[in-house]
Design a protein around this motif. Structure first.
Motif, PDB file in Angstrom:
ATOM      1  N   LYS A  12       0.834  -1.204   0.000  1.00  0.00           N
ATOM      2  CA  LYS A  12       0.000   0.000   0.000  1.00  0.00           C
ATOM      3  C   LYS A  12       0.872   1.259   0.000  1.00  0.00           C
ATOM      4  N   HIS A  13       1.944   1.241   0.763  1.00  0.00           N
ATOM      5  CA  HIS A  13       2.855   2.386   0.804  1.00  0.00           C
ATOM      6  C   HIS A  13       3.602   2.553  -0.519  1.00  0.00           C
ATOM      7  N   LEU A  14       3.995   1.459  -1.126  1.00  0.00           N
ATOM      8  CA  LEU A  14       4.707   1.511  -2.399  1.00  0.00           C
ATOM      9  C   LEU A  14       3.803   2.077  -3.501  1.00  0.00           C
ATOM     10  N   ILE A  15       2.554   1.645  -3.535  1.00  0.00           N
ATOM     11  CA  ILE A  15       1.609   2.162  -4.525  1.00  0.00           C
ATOM     12  C   ILE A  15       1.390   3.661  -4.305  1.00  0.00           C
ATOM     13  N   GLY A  16       1.233   4.083  -3.054  1.00  0.00           N
ATOM     14  CA  GLY A  16       1.052   5.503  -2.758  1.00  0.00           C
ATOM     15  C   GLY A  16       2.261   6.330  -3.147  1.00  0.00           C
ATOM     16  N   TYR A  17       3.447   5.792  -2.897  1.00  0.00           N
ATOM     17  CA  TYR A  17       4.685   6.494  -3.246  1.00  0.00           C
ATOM     18  C   TYR A  17       4.807   6.669  -4.757  1.00  0.00           C
ATOM     19  N   ILE A  18       4.556   5.613  -5.502  1.00  0.00           N
ATOM     20  CA  ILE A  18       4.651   5.681  -6.960  1.00  0.00           C
ATOM     21  C   ILE A  18       3.591   6.633  -7.516  1.00  0.00           C
ATOM     22  N   ALA A  19       2.372   6.560  -6.981  1.00  0.00           N
ATOM     23  CA  ALA A  19       1.308   7.463  -7.437  1.00  0.00           C
ATOM     24  C   ALA A  19       1.670   8.917  -7.149  1.00  0.00           C
ATOM     25  N   SER A  20       2.284   9.188  -6.004  1.00  0.00           N
ATOM     26  CA  SER A  20       2.688  10.554  -5.668  1.00  0.00           C
ATOM     27  C   SER A  20       3.759  11.068  -6.625  1.00  0.00           C
ATOM     28  N   ILE A  21       4.701  10.213  -6.975  1.00  0.00           N
ATOM     29  CA  ILE A  21       5.752  10.607  -7.921  1.00  0.00           C
ATOM     30  C   ILE A  21       5.146  10.879  -9.300  1.00  0.00           C
ATOM     31  N   VAL A  22       4.226  10.033  -9.747  1.00  0.00           N
ATOM     32  CA  VAL A  22       3.587  10.224 -11.047  1.00  0.00           C
ATOM     33  C   VAL A  22       2.792  11.526 -11.063  1.00  0.00           C
ATOM     34  N   ALA A  53      -3.271  14.923  -2.245  1.00  0.00           N
ATOM     35  CA  ALA A  53      -3.585  15.071  -0.824  1.00  0.00           C
ATOM     36  C   ALA A  53      -4.427  13.893  -0.341  1.00  0.00           C
ATOM     37  N   GLY A  54      -5.366  13.443  -1.153  1.00  0.00           N
ATOM     38  CA  GLY A  54      -6.163  12.273  -0.790  1.00  0.00           C
ATOM     39  C   GLY A  54      -5.305  11.021  -0.672  1.00  0.00           C
ATOM     40  N   ILE A  55      -4.391  10.842  -1.599  1.00  0.00           N
ATOM     41  CA  ILE A  55      -3.481   9.693  -1.527  1.00  0.00           C
ATOM     42  C   ILE A  55      -2.655   9.753  -0.251  1.00  0.00           C
ATOM     43  N   GLN A  56      -2.130  10.917   0.073  1.00  0.00           N
ATOM     44  CA  GLN A  56      -1.323  11.065   1.284  1.00  0.00           C
ATOM     45  C   GLN A  56      -2.144  10.727   2.529  1.00  0.00           C
ATOM     46  N   LEU A  57      -3.375  11.236   2.593  1.00  0.00           N
ATOM     47  CA  LEU A  57      -4.213  10.999   3.768  1.00  0.00           C
ATOM     48  C   LEU A  57      -4.563   9.528   3.936  1.00  0.00           C
ATOM     49  N   PHE A  58      -4.943   8.870   2.874  1.00  0.00           N
ATOM     50  CA  PHE A  58      -5.416   7.497   2.998  1.00  0.00           C
ATOM     51  C   PHE A  58      -4.295   6.468   3.015  1.00  0.00           C
ATOM     52  N   MET A  59      -3.214   6.715   2.326  1.00  0.00           N
ATOM     53  CA  MET A  59      -2.171   5.694   2.232  1.00  0.00           C
ATOM     54  C   MET A  59      -1.042   5.875   3.243  1.00  0.00           C
ATOM     55  N   PHE A  60      -0.758   7.113   3.648  1.00  0.00           N
ATOM     56  CA  PHE A  60       0.369   7.331   4.546  1.00  0.00           C
ATOM     57  C   PHE A  60      -0.042   7.811   5.931  1.00  0.00           C
ATOM     58  N   MET A  61      -1.110   8.571   6.037  1.00  0.00           N
ATOM     59  CA  MET A  61      -1.488   9.148   7.319  1.00  0.00           C
ATOM     60  C   MET A  61      -2.529   8.311   8.051  1.00  0.00           C
ATOM     61  N   HIS A  62      -3.003   7.253   7.446  1.00  0.00           N
ATOM     62  CA  HIS A  62      -3.856   6.254   8.100  1.00  0.00           C
ATOM     63  C   HIS A  62      -5.091   6.865   8.756  1.00  0.00           C
ATOM     64  N   ILE A  63      -5.810   7.714   8.041  1.00  0.00           N
ATOM     65  CA  ILE A  63      -6.975   8.362   8.653  1.00  0.00           C
ATOM     66  C   ILE A  63      -8.141   7.400   8.841  1.00  0.00           C
ATOM     67  N   THR A  64      -8.096   6.232   8.218  1.00  0.00           N
ATOM     68  CA  THR A  64      -9.182   5.266   8.383  1.00  0.00           C
ATOM     69  C   THR A  64      -8.880   4.231   9.457  1.00  0.00           C
ATOM     70  N   GLU A  65      -7.767   4.346  10.142  1.00  0.00           N
ATOM     71  CA  GLU A  65      -7.416   3.357  11.164  1.00  0.00           C
ATOM     72  C   GLU A  65      -7.965   3.767  12.525  1.00  0.00           C
ATOM     73  N   THR A  66      -9.248   3.542  12.712  1.00  0.00           N
ATOM     74  CA  THR A  66      -9.891   3.782  13.999  1.00  0.00           C
ATOM     75  C   THR A  66     -10.492   2.472  14.472  1.00  0.00           C
TER      76      THR A  66
END
Length: 117
Positions: A12-22, A53-66
């Motif tokens: 999940k982190h790798l996909i977010g990282y690649i998407a952010s670079i793209v 910003a959405g990718i960062q929030l959901f893939m790296f900042m774990h806003i859904t982990e409650t």
């Protein structure tokens, strides 16, 4: 041991990282490599920024982990509030800040206009 503590590859982190670079590359290409009008360039970059910003929030900042599986609404409201205060405060300071009205910082007018001394 729980199943969450297993050592896995963080796909999940790798996909977010690649998407952010793209998305960053796409924004740079829009800004530097196209002949689009300025309004379209700004709109394109803003759209890509919102997606990133959405990718960062959901893939790296774990806003859904409650515990309930929902979004951390209180933290999001607080973060957007702080960001809004910073942005609006910056705009206010840049718009209504100190203006130097042609003085040289304390010198007399006779020195500026070549008076006789």
């Amino acid at each position: 041991m729980s199943s969450h503590s297993e050592s896995r590859f963080p796909i999940k982190h790798l996909i977010g990282y690649i998407a952010s670079i793209v998305l960053t590359g796409a924004a740079a290409w829009i800004a530097l490599g196209t002949e689009l009008p300025m309004g379209w360039i700004v709109a394109g970059i803003m759209a890509l920024a919102i997606i990133q910003a959405g990718i960062q929030l959901f893939m790296f900042m774990h806003i859904t982990e409650t515990d309930s599986g929902g979004i951390q609404l209180g933290n999001m409201i607080y973060a957007f509030g702080i960001a809004g205060i910073i942005v609006l405060g910056s705009i206010w300071v840049m718009s209504f800040g100190y203006h130097d009205h042609g003085t040289d910082g304390g010198g007399s007018e006779t020195e500026e206009h070549g008076g006789d001394h």
